[in-house]
Design an enzyme around this catalytic site. Structure first.
Site, PDB file in Angstrom:
ATOM      1  N   LYS A  37       0.626  -1.135   0.116  1.00  0.00           N
ATOM      2  CA  LYS A  37       0.022   0.197  -0.107  1.00  0.00           C
ATOM      3  C   LYS A  37       0.972   1.129   0.084  1.00  0.00           C
ATOM      4  O   LYS A  37       0.654   2.267  -0.520  1.00  0.00           O
ATOM      5  CB  LYS A  37      -0.902  -0.017   1.182  1.00  0.00           C
ATOM      6  CG  LYS A  37      -2.118  -1.015   1.146  1.00  0.00           C
ATOM      7  CD  LYS A  37      -3.203  -0.905   2.118  1.00  0.00           C
ATOM      8  CE  LYS A  37      -4.102  -2.111   1.883  1.00  0.00           C
ATOM      9  NZ  LYS A  37      -5.301  -1.936   2.965  1.00  0.00           N
ATOM     10  N   ASP A  76     -10.286   2.384   2.419  1.00  0.00           N
ATOM     11  CA  ASP A  76     -10.358   1.615   3.785  1.00  0.00           C
ATOM     12  C   ASP A  76     -11.177   2.588   4.678  1.00  0.00           C
ATOM     13  O   ASP A  76     -12.082   1.999   5.462  1.00  0.00           O
ATOM     14  CB  ASP A  76      -8.859   1.258   4.383  1.00  0.00           C
ATOM     15  CG  ASP A  76      -8.229   0.068   3.393  1.00  0.00           C
ATOM     16  OD1 ASP A  76      -8.902  -0.649   2.890  1.00  0.00           O
ATOM     17  OD2 ASP A  76      -7.148   0.295   3.316  1.00  0.00           O
TER      18      ASP A  76
END
Ligand code: ATR
Length: 308
Positions: free
Chosen positions: A87, A123
């Site tokens: 990420k 997220d």
């Protein structure tokens, strides 16, 4: 269909993906990635939306991550999801990233637009939707205790809580310094003209029973963002005596169904949810970024829950 593809398949131009039926134009990058549940529900969404393409898993070793991201446009991809451990590399690879992704230092959704890579992080927004769905409340109205604020997932959740302006945020971390640094970064979000209560709205505490006990009395929602609980043999993250019926407990861990934390919380009478709903909603938000269409949420949820 081959289950897991490799980074070289992307870097070499993507011929193998074009040859699939339907062709693969979306993927999840990770290492390991074989366990990923994203293809099941993203492919169900693509079929439901009548989009003639598929979503595949690609195992990308760290040393090839940058090249693999940059090869996405030439390999015919519309975008990708990103999971552990890439990420942060995804943020470095994209041409542009939105503010929330930059604040998180991580990207979980890449979109290819005009040959450029755009980075997003769904997220936090996925968590907001998951909390609303599971507990019928808004994150912004809650006093949150976040376990594991020092990790990548913890940071994304902490930043989201701050941006939402949640009532209260207690950052708990085994290494206290990381949580203290995050408090320094986020304190601007908590300096509002809201009525000041008897306890601080933002603070960092160590993972110690006395500190936890003092703060849990001023908490509505406990979120676990550590990986503890992924294995059934993991020790309890919180002493069961700290749990009580007025709490909501959300565990981002979902691989083992209900973690020990959730089992202990249920036994204490708390309302509980695991991270499957967050997985679903972050994926639905990725779909909406790629296609600018509402995600077929019920179909995605059914496909996700149908997985063993
Ligand atoms: P990441 O790659 O996202 O940083 P990680 O290293 O697994 O993931 O750590 C995630 C979070 O879980 C961190 O907040 C970590 O605490 P530290 O910052 O002190 O390392 C926390 N964590 C991991 N194992 C833990 C354990 N056994 N008890 C408490 N917290 C733990």
């Amino acid at each position: 269909m081959q289950d897991v593809f490799c980074a070289e398949d992307v870097i070499s131009g993507g011929g193998v993906f074009a040859a699939l039926s339907p062709p693969a134009r979306l993927a999840v990058f990770g290492d390991p990635v074989a366990h990923s549940r994203s293809p099941a529900f993203q492919n169900a969404a693509l079929r439901a939306a009548g989009l003639d393409m598929s979503y595949v898993k690609i195992r990308v070793p760290t040393e090839l991550a940058l090249d693999a991201f940059r090869a996405l446009p030439a390999a015919g991809f519309l975008g990708a999801n990103v999971t552990i451990p890439h990420k942060a590399a995804a943020l470095a690879a994209v041409d542009e990233a939105d503010l929330y992704a930059r604040q998180c230092g991580s990207v979980n959704t890449v979109a290819v637009q005009g040959g450029r890579l755009l980075g997003f992080n769904t997220d936090g927004p996925g968590l907001v939707r998951a909390i609303r769905e599971e507990f019928q409340v808004d994150l912004r109205d809650l006093r949150v205790m976040l376990l594991g604020a020092g990790g990548g997932a913890g940071r994304a959740i902490a930043v989201q809580c701050a941006r939402e302006g949640c009532e209260r945020l207690v950052l708990v971390n085994r290494t206290p310094r990381k949580a203290e640094l995050l408090v320094a970064e986020l304190e601007g979000y908590f300096q509002t003209d809201r009525l000041v209560g008897p306890v601080e709205r933002l603070l960092a505490i160590p993972f110690e029973v006395n500190a936890l006990r003092a703060q849990i009395a001023h908490t509505d929602l406990v979120i676990n963002a550590t990986s503890v609980g992924m294995r059934r043999t993991d020790p309890p993250l919180l002493p069961p005596a700290l749990l009580n019926p007025s709490l909501m407990v959300f565990d981002t861990v979902y691989s083992s169904g209900f973690s020990r934390l959730l089992e202990d919380s249920l036994a204490a009478g708390a309302r509980c949810a695991n991270g499957l709903s967050m997985l679903l909603h972050q994926g639905a938000l990725s779909f909406e970024i790629w296609f600018d269409l509402p995600a077929p949420l019920d179909i995605m949820r059914r496909a996700l829950l149908a997985q063993p």
